[in-house]
Design an enzyme around this catalytic site. Structure first.
Site, mmCIF file in Angstrom:
data_model
loop_
_atom_site.group_PDB
_atom_site.id
_atom_site.type_symbol
_atom_site.label_atom_id
_atom_site.label_comp_id
_atom_site.label_asym_id
_atom_site.label_seq_id
_atom_site.Cartn_x
_atom_site.Cartn_y
_atom_site.Cartn_z
ATOM 1 N N LEU A 39 -21.098 8.428 43.252
ATOM 2 C CA LEU A 39 -21.725 9.085 44.530
ATOM 3 C C LEU A 39 -22.803 10.192 44.616
ATOM 4 N N GLY A 41 -25.971 10.230 45.371
ATOM 5 C CA GLY A 41 -27.433 9.808 45.633
ATOM 6 C C GLY A 41 -28.511 10.529 44.512
ATOM 7 N N THR A 42 -29.781 10.618 44.990
ATOM 8 C CA THR A 42 -30.617 11.079 44.035
ATOM 9 C C THR A 42 -30.219 12.827 43.919
ATOM 10 N N LYS A 52 -31.502 22.501 39.891
ATOM 11 C CA LYS A 52 -31.045 23.779 40.189
ATOM 12 C C LYS A 52 -30.104 24.334 38.916
ATOM 13 N N GLY A 183 -46.499 19.803 43.670
ATOM 14 C CA GLY A 183 -45.802 19.739 44.961
ATOM 15 C C GLY A 183 -44.397 20.473 44.272
ATOM 16 N N VAL A 184 -43.298 20.273 45.076
ATOM 17 C CA VAL A 184 -42.038 20.893 44.837
ATOM 18 C C VAL A 184 -41.434 20.534 43.599
ATOM 19 N N ILE A 273 -46.245 12.948 42.035
ATOM 20 C CA ILE A 273 -46.974 12.985 42.959
ATOM 21 C C ILE A 273 -46.336 12.385 44.254
ATOM 22 N N ALA A 322 -32.720 17.183 51.167
ATOM 23 C CA ALA A 322 -31.036 16.608 51.396
ATOM 24 C C ALA A 322 -30.455 16.859 52.612
ATOM 25 N N HIS A 446 -27.859 47.739 53.935
ATOM 26 C CA HIS A 446 -28.941 48.475 53.062
ATOM 27 C C HIS A 446 -28.179 48.729 51.895
HETATM 28 P P1 FAD Z 1 -30.689 9.405 48.219
HETATM 29 O O1 FAD Z 1 -30.114 10.702 47.810
HETATM 30 O O2 FAD Z 1 -31.798 8.851 47.236
HETATM 31 O O3 FAD Z 1 -29.599 8.397 48.130
HETATM 32 C C1 FAD Z 1 -29.592 7.092 48.565
HETATM 33 C C2 FAD Z 1 -28.407 6.198 47.399
HETATM 34 O O4 FAD Z 1 -28.723 4.961 47.999
HETATM 35 C C3 FAD Z 1 -28.734 6.352 46.059
HETATM 36 O O5 FAD Z 1 -27.562 6.666 45.438
HETATM 37 C C4 FAD Z 1 -28.994 4.722 45.755
HETATM 38 O O6 FAD Z 1 -28.520 4.708 44.431
HETATM 39 C C5 FAD Z 1 -28.515 4.156 46.976
HETATM 40 N N1 FAD Z 1 -28.744 2.700 47.338
HETATM 41 C C6 FAD Z 1 -30.104 2.462 47.355
HETATM 42 N N2 FAD Z 1 -30.196 1.204 47.552
HETATM 43 C C7 FAD Z 1 -28.951 0.487 47.775
HETATM 44 C C8 FAD Z 1 -28.390 -0.606 48.093
HETATM 45 N N3 FAD Z 1 -28.874 -1.601 48.333
HETATM 46 N N4 FAD Z 1 -27.170 -0.728 47.889
HETATM 47 C C9 FAD Z 1 -26.191 0.165 47.547
HETATM 48 N N5 FAD Z 1 -26.768 1.540 47.288
HETATM 49 C C10 FAD Z 1 -28.184 1.757 47.334
HETATM 50 N N6 FAD Z 1 -33.994 18.077 48.651
HETATM 51 C C11 FAD Z 1 -33.442 19.410 48.847
HETATM 52 O O7 FAD Z 1 -33.161 19.516 50.030
HETATM 53 N N7 FAD Z 1 -33.356 20.512 47.930
HETATM 54 C C12 FAD Z 1 -33.615 20.295 46.807
HETATM 55 O O8 FAD Z 1 -33.432 21.348 46.071
HETATM 56 C C13 FAD Z 1 -34.227 19.139 46.136
HETATM 57 N N8 FAD Z 1 -34.220 19.087 44.927
HETATM 58 C C14 FAD Z 1 -34.679 17.871 44.372
HETATM 59 C C15 FAD Z 1 -35.246 17.674 43.138
HETATM 60 C C16 FAD Z 1 -35.671 16.531 42.494
HETATM 61 C C17 FAD Z 1 -35.945 16.495 41.031
HETATM 62 C C18 FAD Z 1 -35.724 15.503 43.350
HETATM 63 C C19 FAD Z 1 -36.164 14.097 42.956
HETATM 64 C C20 FAD Z 1 -35.245 15.519 44.648
HETATM 65 C C21 FAD Z 1 -34.816 16.673 45.117
HETATM 66 N N9 FAD Z 1 -34.636 16.864 46.834
HETATM 67 C C22 FAD Z 1 -34.299 18.181 47.020
HETATM 68 C C23 FAD Z 1 -34.730 15.670 47.547
HETATM 69 C C24 FAD Z 1 -33.336 15.104 47.802
HETATM 70 O O9 FAD Z 1 -32.695 14.515 46.700
HETATM 71 C C25 FAD Z 1 -33.535 13.895 48.839
HETATM 72 O O10 FAD Z 1 -34.075 14.159 49.905
HETATM 73 C C26 FAD Z 1 -31.913 13.465 49.113
HETATM 74 O O11 FAD Z 1 -31.169 13.187 48.031
HETATM 75 C C27 FAD Z 1 -32.083 12.417 50.338
HETATM 76 O O12 FAD Z 1 -31.040 11.877 50.488
HETATM 77 P P2 FAD Z 1 -30.680 10.290 50.919
HETATM 78 O O13 FAD Z 1 -29.339 10.206 51.021
HETATM 79 O O14 FAD Z 1 -31.680 10.029 52.057
HETATM 80 O O15 FAD Z 1 -31.174 9.502 49.683
HETATM 81 P P1 NAD Z 2 -44.363 16.491 46.892
HETATM 82 O O1 NAD Z 2 -45.193 15.725 48.091
HETATM 83 O O2 NAD Z 2 -43.904 17.853 47.018
HETATM 84 O O3 NAD Z 2 -45.899 16.859 45.729
HETATM 85 C C1 NAD Z 2 -46.964 15.928 45.360
HETATM 86 C C2 NAD Z 2 -48.116 16.602 44.933
HETATM 87 O O4 NAD Z 2 -48.881 15.670 44.127
HETATM 88 C C3 NAD Z 2 -48.914 16.968 46.141
HETATM 89 O O5 NAD Z 2 -49.436 18.359 46.075
HETATM 90 C C4 NAD Z 2 -50.112 15.965 46.140
HETATM 91 O O6 NAD Z 2 -51.373 16.524 46.710
HETATM 92 C C5 NAD Z 2 -50.131 15.751 44.666
HETATM 93 N N1 NAD Z 2 -50.702 14.261 44.212
HETATM 94 C C6 NAD Z 2 -50.631 13.318 44.917
HETATM 95 N N2 NAD Z 2 -51.303 12.340 43.981
HETATM 96 C C7 NAD Z 2 -51.995 12.839 43.115
HETATM 97 C C8 NAD Z 2 -52.682 12.558 42.083
HETATM 98 N N3 NAD Z 2 -53.029 11.382 41.957
HETATM 99 N N4 NAD Z 2 -53.061 13.267 41.141
HETATM 100 C C9 NAD Z 2 -52.822 14.529 41.161
HETATM 101 N N5 NAD Z 2 -52.021 15.141 42.385
HETATM 102 C C10 NAD Z 2 -51.454 14.279 43.199
HETATM 103 O O7 NAD Z 2 -43.932 15.415 45.767
HETATM 104 P P2 NAD Z 2 -42.847 15.840 44.765
HETATM 105 O O8 NAD Z 2 -43.088 17.262 44.114
HETATM 106 O O9 NAD Z 2 -43.124 14.727 43.644
HETATM 107 O O10 NAD Z 2 -41.479 15.776 45.389
HETATM 108 C C11 NAD Z 2 -41.013 14.489 46.032
HETATM 109 C C12 NAD Z 2 -40.143 14.886 46.969
HETATM 110 O O11 NAD Z 2 -38.841 15.205 46.665
HETATM 111 C C13 NAD Z 2 -40.546 15.852 48.078
HETATM 112 O O12 NAD Z 2 -40.694 15.197 49.349
HETATM 113 C C14 NAD Z 2 -39.780 16.912 47.977
HETATM 114 O O13 NAD Z 2 -39.476 17.550 49.528
HETATM 115 C C15 NAD Z 2 -38.396 16.490 47.455
HETATM 116 N N6 NAD Z 2 -38.069 17.629 46.591
HETATM 117 C C16 NAD Z 2 -37.401 18.574 47.262
HETATM 118 C C17 NAD Z 2 -37.281 19.802 46.619
HETATM 119 C C18 NAD Z 2 -36.549 21.020 47.119
HETATM 120 O O14 NAD Z 2 -36.406 20.960 48.374
HETATM 121 N N7 NAD Z 2 -36.505 22.308 46.598
HETATM 122 C C19 NAD Z 2 -37.275 19.730 45.186
HETATM 123 C C20 NAD Z 2 -37.731 18.790 44.685
HETATM 124 C C21 NAD Z 2 -38.082 17.562 45.189
#
Ligand code: FAD
Ligand code: NAD
Length: 467
Positions: A39, A41-42, A52, A183-184, A273, A322, A446
């Site tokens: 459990l 998710g991503t 982190k 990006g992030v 991207i 998230a 402070h």
């Molecule tokens: P998900 O977390 O993607 O969960 C969806 C789940 O559904 C998955 O486990 C998948 O296996 C399951 N699923 C899909 N299809 C099916 C199916 N048909 N049947 C059964 N199960 C299925 N966000 C933040 O707020 N802070 C952060 O610091 C942050 N850091 C991140 C770092 C990275 C490297 C990445 C990739 C993302 C990060 N995010 C962060 C983004 C965050 O992970 C997502 O916004 C968040 O997980 C979305 O939640 P969700 O429940 O919509 O989807």
């Molecule tokens: P992002 O959307 O944050 O950044 C993608 C970047 O790639 C943008 O700056 C965009 O202009 C650039 N880009 C797009 N196409 C390109 C190309 N062909 N060549 C060069 N640059 C290109 O996406 P991400 O960093 O992949 O993150 C994905 C998602 O995950 C985001 O929506 C973010 O909110 C979430 N995330 C959140 C956190 C956090 O909250 N701390 C951490 C990691 C990921």
């Protein structure tokens, strides 16, 4: 005959699992279908949590090498044990994903392992190694999240050309890591590997980093990251990665607007991207839902176009975060239970967990300028904050934006140590529709970094006292 669930949630990420827990708390009969094997998710498995864990460990590693001596701490023979660093990350993931299973049991949620598909109104078919079963549901919640957006012509093998998932488990520190996208993900994971010794080159299509965030914030961030050693190629696109040599990858770059190509060599490329909704193969057609070209399922307060089918999190509109998914999960469960679940989309913070951290909530200055709305601005540098001076974290500032007439806080944008925690104060203030003066007249401890928030709030009405 099997019992009918009040709701069946497809996906056990922050959106799905929080929806399930809240529904369980409200006395609903709920099942959550997850195909990943764990459990969370991503976010818990390959996103927020592992990234982190590595950011924390790599920040301490860099500090031990660069900053400790200046604090009077002598270290001898500092070295990196990457396997141990990755293992502590995996432990954090393992503990937290198992924690969700515990919370499911505590709240009476049935955890159904397998791939879910909507078979028709009120029917979710779940397929696993054990076979296929059909769950009957009064309501279906789609919470299937997102996946990595691929870059045409660049094939991800998760070894040399990686997505964020591969970048969380590299077997060794890259010599030269090229990030596609500033990006992030790129800035967070790029920071991790730079701190551990990689040369990091960032290729960004746009003329700025962190699109969508306040421009002043992004400019300051870029300057600081460049000083830390990241090499930025803005307004540049990657047109291909040649993987034919076992020794090095050849990354071809071109100006975004077109022009002469150049090649750089690297041993690892991170494609970051963006992410796209994961809604394929879900059986949407069986209930008449159509996702848009990117796979996004539209919603109206969580409801899809199909009766009693809801959607939340990364697979619908809004920021892919998230805590946004979590809030939507709670709201959907409450609405199904007949309550007034609600998400305030004006107050969804965003944090980049680099050092310094970057945190934002509400409207950016760019958005305010574009809308023509009259606003006032207060800004305070950490250079003038006593706690920042004692902890040597003087980079950055706090900026607060308020309505020119009513003084209501419209947005806050911060870069500095721990601003990811401090933004919560402004979220609460904005939720209560506070004026900047409310924050300015609130006693803050402070010495603390949070005094910079107060001083910035004072600045909105022109009475910053300590800078
Ligand atoms: P998900 O977390 O993607 O969960 C969806 C789940 O559904 C998955 O486990 C998948 O296996 C399951 N699923 C899909 N299809 C099916 C199916 N048909 N049947 C059964 N199960 C299925 N966000 C933040 O707020 N802070 C952060 O610091 C942050 N850091 C991140 C770092 C990275 C490297 C990445 C990739 C993302 C990060 N995010 C962060 C983004 C965050 O992970 C997502 O916004 C968040 O997980 C979305 O939640 P969700 O429940 O919509 O989807
Ligand atoms: P992002 O959307 O944050 O950044 C993608 C970047 O790639 C943008 O700056 C965009 O202009 C650039 N880009 C797009 N196409 C390109 C190309 N062909 N060549 C060069 N640059 C290109 O996406 P991400 O960093 O992949 O993150 C994905 C998602 O995950 C985001 O929506 C973010 O909110 C979430 N995330 C959140 C956190 C956090 O909250 N701390 C951490 C990691 C990921």
């Amino acid at each position: 005959m099997s019992e009918t669930y009040d709701l069946v949630i497809i996906g056990g990420g922050p959106g799905g699992y929080n929806c399930a827990i809240r529904a369980g708390q409200l006395g609903l009969k709920v099942a959550c279908v997850e195909m990943r094997g764990t459990l969370g998710g991503t976010c818990l498995n390959v996103g927020c949590i592992p990234s982190k864990a590595l950011l924390h460990a790599s920040e301490l590693y860099e500090a031990a090498g660069k900053d400790f001596a200046g604090l009077g701490i002598k270290t001898g023979g500092l070295s990196l044990d990457l396997d141990a660093m990755l293992a502590q990350k995996d432990e954090a993931v393992d503990g937290l994903t198992k924690g969700i299973e515990f919370l499911f049991k505590k709240n009476g949620v049935d955890y159904v392992r397998g791939r879910g598909r909507i078979a028709g109104a009120g029917k979710v078919e779940v397929t696993s190694d054990d076979g296929t079963q059909t769950l009957d549901a009064r309501h279906i919640v789609i919470a299937t999240g997102s996946e990595v957006t691929p870059l045409p012509g660049v094939e991800i093998d998760e070894k040399r050309v990686v997505s964020s998932t591969g970048a969380l488990s590299l077997a060794k520190v890259p010599e030269h890591l090229v990030l596609i996208g500033a990006g992030v993900i790129g800035l967070e994971l790029g920071s991790v590997w730079r701190r551990l010794g990689a040369k990091v080159t960032v290729v960004e299509y746009l003329d700025r980093i962190l699109p969508g965030m306040d421009t002043e914030l992004a400019k300051t961030a870029k300057r600081i990251f460049a000083k830390q050693g990241m090499d930025f190629h803005l307004s540049t696109k990657v047109t291909g990665v040649d993987t034919s040599s076992a020794d090095s990858l050849k990354v071809t770059l071109e100006p975004s607007a077109g022009g002469e190509a150049t090649t750089i060599e690297a041993d690892t490329v991170l494609v970051c991207i963006g992410r796209r909704p994961y809604t394929e193969g879900l059986g949407l057609e069986n209930v008449g839902i159509e996702a848009d070209g990117r796979g996004v399922i539209a919603n109206d307060h969580g409801k899809t176009s199909a009766e009693n089918v809801w959607v939340l999190g990364d697979c619908t509109t809004g920021p892919m975060l998230a805590h946004k998914a979590e809030d939507e999960g709670v709201a959907v469960a409450e609405r199904i239970a007949g309550k007034a679940g609600h998400v305030n989309y004006d107050v969804i913070p965003g944090v980049v967990y680099t050092a310094p951290e970057i945190a934002s909530v509400g409207l950016t200055e760019d958005e305010l300028k574009a809308s023509g709305r009259a606003y006032k601005k207060g800004k305070f540098p950490f250079q003038a904050n006593s706690r920042a001076r004692t902890s040597h974290t003087t980079d950055g500032f706090v900026k607060i934006l308020a309505d020119a007439e009513t003084d209501e806080i419209l947005g806050a944008h911060m870069i500095g140590a721990t601003v990811g925690e401090m933004i919560g104060e402004i979220c609460l203030a904005m939720e209560f529709r506070a004026a900047s003066e409310d924050v300015a007249r609130t006693c803050h401890p402070h010495p603390s970094l949070s005094e910079a928030v107060r001083q910035a709030a004072m600045g909105v009405e022109g009475w910053t006292m300590q800078a």
